[in-house]
Motif scaffolding. Structure first.
Motif, PDB file in Angstrom:
ATOM      1  N   THR A  41      59.421  19.565  39.014  1.00  0.00           N
ATOM      2  CA  THR A  41      58.807  20.043  37.770  1.00  0.00           C
ATOM      3  C   THR A  41      58.786  18.954  36.706  1.00  0.00           C
ATOM      4  O   THR A  41      57.913  18.954  35.833  1.00  0.00           O
ATOM      5  CB  THR A  41      59.543  21.282  37.237  1.00  0.00           C
ATOM      6  OG1 THR A  41      60.930  20.968  37.073  1.00  0.00           O
ATOM      7  CG2 THR A  41      59.390  22.459  38.170  1.00  0.00           C
ATOM      8  N   GLU A  65      64.752  29.687  30.794  1.00  0.00           N
ATOM      9  CA  GLU A  65      63.911  28.906  31.711  1.00  0.00           C
ATOM     10  C   GLU A  65      63.679  27.493  31.188  1.00  0.00           C
ATOM     11  O   GLU A  65      63.699  26.530  31.955  1.00  0.00           O
ATOM     12  CB  GLU A  65      62.570  29.621  31.928  1.00  0.00           C
ATOM     13  CG  GLU A  65      61.712  28.949  32.985  1.00  0.00           C
ATOM     14  CD  GLU A  65      60.534  29.797  33.414  1.00  0.00           C
ATOM     15  OE1 GLU A  65      59.736  29.327  34.246  1.00  0.00           O
ATOM     16  OE2 GLU A  65      60.394  30.934  32.909  1.00  0.00           O
ATOM     17  N   GLN A  66      63.446  27.357  29.872  1.00  0.00           N
ATOM     18  CA  GLN A  66      63.276  26.026  29.286  1.00  0.00           C
ATOM     19  C   GLN A  66      64.536  25.631  28.532  1.00  0.00           C
ATOM     20  O   GLN A  66      65.320  26.480  28.107  1.00  0.00           O
ATOM     21  CB  GLN A  66      62.066  25.994  28.354  1.00  0.00           C
ATOM     22  CG  GLN A  66      60.730  25.976  29.109  1.00  0.00           C
ATOM     23  CD  GLN A  66      59.571  25.590  28.201  1.00  0.00           C
ATOM     24  OE1 GLN A  66      59.357  26.216  27.172  1.00  0.00           O
ATOM     25  NE2 GLN A  66      58.834  24.569  28.581  1.00  0.00           N
ATOM     26  N   TYR A  82      64.877  28.896  38.399  1.00  0.00           N
ATOM     27  CA  TYR A  82      63.575  29.579  38.318  1.00  0.00           C
ATOM     28  C   TYR A  82      62.559  29.030  39.322  1.00  0.00           C
ATOM     29  O   TYR A  82      61.426  29.505  39.374  1.00  0.00           O
ATOM     30  CB  TYR A  82      62.995  29.449  36.900  1.00  0.00           C
ATOM     31  CG  TYR A  82      63.761  30.215  35.848  1.00  0.00           C
ATOM     32  CD1 TYR A  82      63.386  31.504  35.480  1.00  0.00           C
ATOM     33  CD2 TYR A  82      64.871  29.656  35.220  1.00  0.00           C
ATOM     34  CE1 TYR A  82      64.101  32.215  34.511  1.00  0.00           C
ATOM     35  CE2 TYR A  82      65.594  30.348  34.261  1.00  0.00           C
ATOM     36  CZ  TYR A  82      65.201  31.631  33.916  1.00  0.00           C
ATOM     37  OH  TYR A  82      65.904  32.337  32.960  1.00  0.00           O
ATOM     38  N   TYR A 100      68.054  21.229  34.053  1.00  0.00           N
ATOM     39  CA  TYR A 100      66.726  21.499  33.489  1.00  0.00           C
ATOM     40  C   TYR A 100      65.684  20.462  33.905  1.00  0.00           C
ATOM     41  O   TYR A 100      64.535  20.533  33.475  1.00  0.00           O
ATOM     42  CB  TYR A 100      66.814  21.565  31.959  1.00  0.00           C
ATOM     43  CG  TYR A 100      67.381  22.870  31.470  1.00  0.00           C
ATOM     44  CD1 TYR A 100      66.559  23.982  31.300  1.00  0.00           C
ATOM     45  CD2 TYR A 100      68.736  22.999  31.207  1.00  0.00           C
ATOM     46  CE1 TYR A 100      67.080  25.192  30.869  1.00  0.00           C
ATOM     47  CE2 TYR A 100      69.275  24.210  30.775  1.00  0.00           C
ATOM     48  CZ  TYR A 100      68.433  25.302  30.605  1.00  0.00           C
ATOM     49  OH  TYR A 100      68.941  26.503  30.185  1.00  0.00           O
ATOM     50  N   SER A 108      61.042  20.420  30.717  1.00  0.00           N
ATOM     51  CA  SER A 108      62.206  21.093  31.298  1.00  0.00           C
ATOM     52  C   SER A 108      61.863  22.414  31.982  1.00  0.00           C
ATOM     53  O   SER A 108      60.925  23.110  31.600  1.00  0.00           O
ATOM     54  CB  SER A 108      63.245  21.344  30.198  1.00  0.00           C
ATOM     55  OG  SER A 108      62.776  22.310  29.273  1.00  0.00           O
ATOM     56  N   LYS A 109      62.659  22.727  33.005  1.00  0.00           N
ATOM     57  CA  LYS A 109      62.590  24.036  33.677  1.00  0.00           C
ATOM     58  C   LYS A 109      63.884  24.195  34.468  1.00  0.00           C
ATOM     59  O   LYS A 109      64.194  23.347  35.312  1.00  0.00           O
ATOM     60  CB  LYS A 109      61.385  24.106  34.620  1.00  0.00           C
ATOM     61  CG  LYS A 109      61.158  25.495  35.239  1.00  0.00           C
ATOM     62  CD  LYS A 109      60.020  25.427  36.248  1.00  0.00           C
ATOM     63  CE  LYS A 109      59.712  26.789  36.852  1.00  0.00           C
ATOM     64  NZ  LYS A 109      58.901  27.644  35.992  1.00  0.00           N
TER      65      LYS A 109
END
Length: 715
Positions: A354, A554-555, A532, A349, A527-528
């Motif tokens: 990101t 996704e998160q 994705y 994550y 987070s990501k």
């Protein structure tokens, strides 16, 4: 994102186009200009009319201008891929250091500074920052031996200062150039994450079938955390502790010379000389603080080690000892087993790209800033040469122009550089480097800063992006905190810009910001999941997933966030005892009872004995090794690079950072009003006023250690 009108900064970024020869020529030009200024001031100013304006101000303005080039001259040795340019950078820095040692021991200039100081030290017509500059510059001359009568002692002091400069530069160069490692068989690496193993160089000929593990962080730390083979961890740990043994003699020589220099100045030891101008003021204050913390932490440390030994017993059937090479492995295993902390799942994550975006977004909301990524054609448009590659030192470097948001006035703030991945010859840890400080030009306009984060995170591959473990997220946020301090500072003189504060305060702003990495809402926003990021990564994730496995959210989900948050203080005592070991070793070697004592001291044995006594973990000595089995001081760059008799600042500044966070931000970490107040009250000031005054203005009272002790559970 900044409005279009903000995209053309009023100042071009610096150029990184030097050749080795050009670097030396630039250095000589700077020194010739400063030499001419010194001679001119001595010729034109008499003792009777010496004042701040005709003595101190010309030198301060020349220092401002010189810093625009001199910081870059020294920066190349930490980041350049060209060995010749790194060597030239090292040579140029030695040349500058030697020149300024000579300059700062010119008695004719000191007499003028002394006359101006006596005349204007209490002159209220001078602004406060200028009075501080006058006081600091005067003290610097005294500390450079100008209080020593002309003769053999002063000559000796000058020789010591030059040799110490050479030692510091050579010591750091040895660390930067370190290329060590071990060839290991794949079976020796059981448990090490596959993406780490895939990144290791494969052996040929006599090393066919083996893998080359370096001592760089992206290789070394995962091995210590995950390798199930204790003998491999042991072997790699010992090799890492001996990776720069050519620095052992340099370190010892520096200790002896520092002690001699301090005694020539009339101090009982180097620590007294160094601590005098810090917030602590005396070594006794430091020793009492470290001693009290040691007493408070020791019982908790022993309790934590007993719990880890039980885990080791469960795993191996034997736990008579808890070794230094057990530390990271069983700590990681405990977090996974007892706290359901899956470091690799968490890392999924935190893709580096990101995570950076999320961090910059936090700084935008908190401090009223806007970060604009500069790439492609924009780089060429910004470059004075029209070539975009000329405004970075390596193709991997990211560049941002930084602005105030509209509410703050939409003004330009400065440039931020991110150099994130390891390479040969590069600085091996994580640090913030000032490239150009900010200051007020002689014509009254502002010069804007440029600052760089130099880190060593793993590189992305076609199958997976660079992913950060949570502790790496904390490290990145910490160093970005230094970068923000460097960017938003507004001082008249470059001497006081940004992080140019006393060593026992410099870490506090960044340490305070680390708290955001333990806040659930901020963890979620940072987070990501890497699947994705791009269609290609989504396909790569599918290929590695179990049959029928659903794509993760996704998160980061709440259960994973909570698994991070509840581990914030797990084995905290062990971590802080480790910091205490460094701090107490630092004070021990800089507070000898006599000069004869420091010449006889075995720094390696002292380092290892103190580590065992303080950390309560076993080293090779329990297996029959001598006390000098490793040479940790030879890689302790802090103690050669400016933290001498100052490493305690990492712990003492936690007192200040905890107090600021719990008093102001704990209830609402994203309170933009308080964030902007913090920016303008603390970060903007740099070192332009007494740091205790800065703290008290922000807190509205004197700082207290209670929040720090409460956080550690030792109040």
């Amino acid at each position: 994102m900044a409005p279009q009108k903000l995209k053309k900064p009023p100042q071009s970024p610096p150029l990184f186009t030097h050749t080795p020869q050009g670097l030396m020529e630039s250095t000589q030009r700077l020194l010739d200009r400063n030499q001419a200024l010194q001679d001119r001031v001595v010729k034109d100013v008499s003792l009777s009319n010496a004042d701040f304006k005709n003595v101190l101000l010309p030198f301060a303005q020349d220092t401002n201008e010189m810093s625009l080039e001199s910081h870059i001259v020294g920066f190349y040795q930490a980041v350049s891929t060209d060995p010749a340019l790194r060597d030239a950078s090292t040579e140029a820095e030695k040349k500058m250091d030697d020149f300024f040692i000579e300059s700062s021991m010119r008695d004719d200039i000191f007499q003028l500074v002394d006359a101006a100081f006596k005349k204007q030290k209490d002159d209220q017509s001078l602004d406060a920052e200028s009075r501080r500059l006058l006081e600091k510059e005067h003290k610097d001359y005294i500390k450079m031996g100008l209080g020593i009568p002309q003769g053999p002692d002063r000559d000796r002091f000058k020789a010591i200062k030059k040799r110490l400069s050479d030692l510091s530069i050579t010591f750091q160069k040895n660390l930067n150039e370190e290329q060590g490692g071990l060839w290991l068989a794949p079976e020796e690496l059981e448990g090490v994450p596959q993406d780490v193993i895939e990144g290791l160089k494969k052996g040929e000929n006599e090393n066919a079938g083996k893998l080359w593990l370096t001592f760089k962080y992206p290789d070394y730390l995962p091995l210590q955390k995950y390798c199930k083979n204790a003998e491999t961890r042991h072997k790699v740990f010992i090799a890492n502790e001996n990776k720069c043994n050519q620095n052992v003699e340099l370190f010892k020589e520096a200790l002896i010379l520092r002690d001699e220099a301090a005694r020539l100045l009339g101090y009982p030891n180097h620590a007294t000389f160094r601590v005098e101008d810090k917030m602590a003021k005396t070594p006794k204050t430091v020793d009492d603080f470290l001693g009290d913390l040691r007493v408070r932490l020791a019982p908790a440390g022993l309790k934590e080690i007993e719990a880890l030994k039980k885990l080791k017993q469960d795993e191996t059937g034997s736990a008579d000892n808890y070794f230094l090479w057990d530390y990271r492995f069983y700590d990681t295993l405990m977090l996974e087993r007892y706290y359901q902390l899956d470091q690799n799942r968490i890392a999924e994550y935190f893709p580096l790209s990101t995570s950076i975006e999320g961090m910059l977004n936090i700084f935008e909301q908190l401090f009223g800033l806007v970060f604009v990524r500069v790439e492609g054609k924009d780089r060429a448009d910004l470059s004075e040469t029209g070539r975009g590659e000329d405004i970075v030192w390596h193709p991997d470097v990211h560049l941002f122009s930084v602005w105030d948001d509209e509410e703050q006035g939409s003004e330009f703030v400065g440039y931020l550089y991110l150099d994130l991945h390891p390479r040969d010859g590069k600085y091996g840890h994580a640090a913030n480097f000032n490239i150009q400080p900010g200051f007020i030009n002689a014509n009254g306009t502002r010069r804007y800063p440029a600052t760089a984060l130099v880190c060593n995170f793993s590189k992305a591959t076609p199958k997976k992006p660079s992913l950060l473990k949570h502790d790496e997220v904390v490290t990145l946020f910490h160093e970005l905190g230094h970068g923000i301090h460097d960017l938003v500072s507004k001082t008249t003189y470059s001497r006081f810009h940004g992080t140019s504060v006393v060593r026992d305060f410099v870490e506090a702003p960044s340490q305070m910001l680390e708290n955001w990495c333990w806040t659930p809402s901020q963890l979620r926003s940072l987070s990501k999941h890497w699947s994705y990021l791009t269609p290609e990564y989504r396909e790569a994730w599918k290929a590695s997933a179990a049959e029928g496995e659903q794509q993760p959210p996704e998160q980061m989900p709440d259960d994973l966030i909570q698994s991070v948050v509840r581990t914030q203080h797990v084995n905290d005592a062990i971590f802080n005892l480790r910091q205490l070991h460094f701090g107490i070793f630092d004070m021990t070697v800089h507070e000898p009872s006599s000069h004869a004592a420091i010449t006889k001291l075995d720094a390696s044995a002292t380092f290892n004995r103190l580590r065992k006594d303080i950390s309560k973990m076993d080293g090779p000595e329990v297996l029959g090794a001598n006390d000098d089995w490793g040479h940790g001081e030879a890689t302790f760059g802090h103690l050669i690079g400016g933290y001498d008799a100052g490493y305690y600042g990492y712990l003492s500044s936690q007192v200040y950072s905890a107090d600021m966070f719990y008093s102001v931000f704990k209830k609402d970490p994203m309170n933009g009003k308080e964030g902007r107040r913090y920016r303008h009250t603390v970060l903007e000031k740099g070192g332009s006023q007494d740091e205790m005054q800065t703290l008290e203005e922000f807190l509205g009272r004197k700082p207290s250690p209670e929040a720090f002790y409460k956080e550690l559970g030792i109040a």
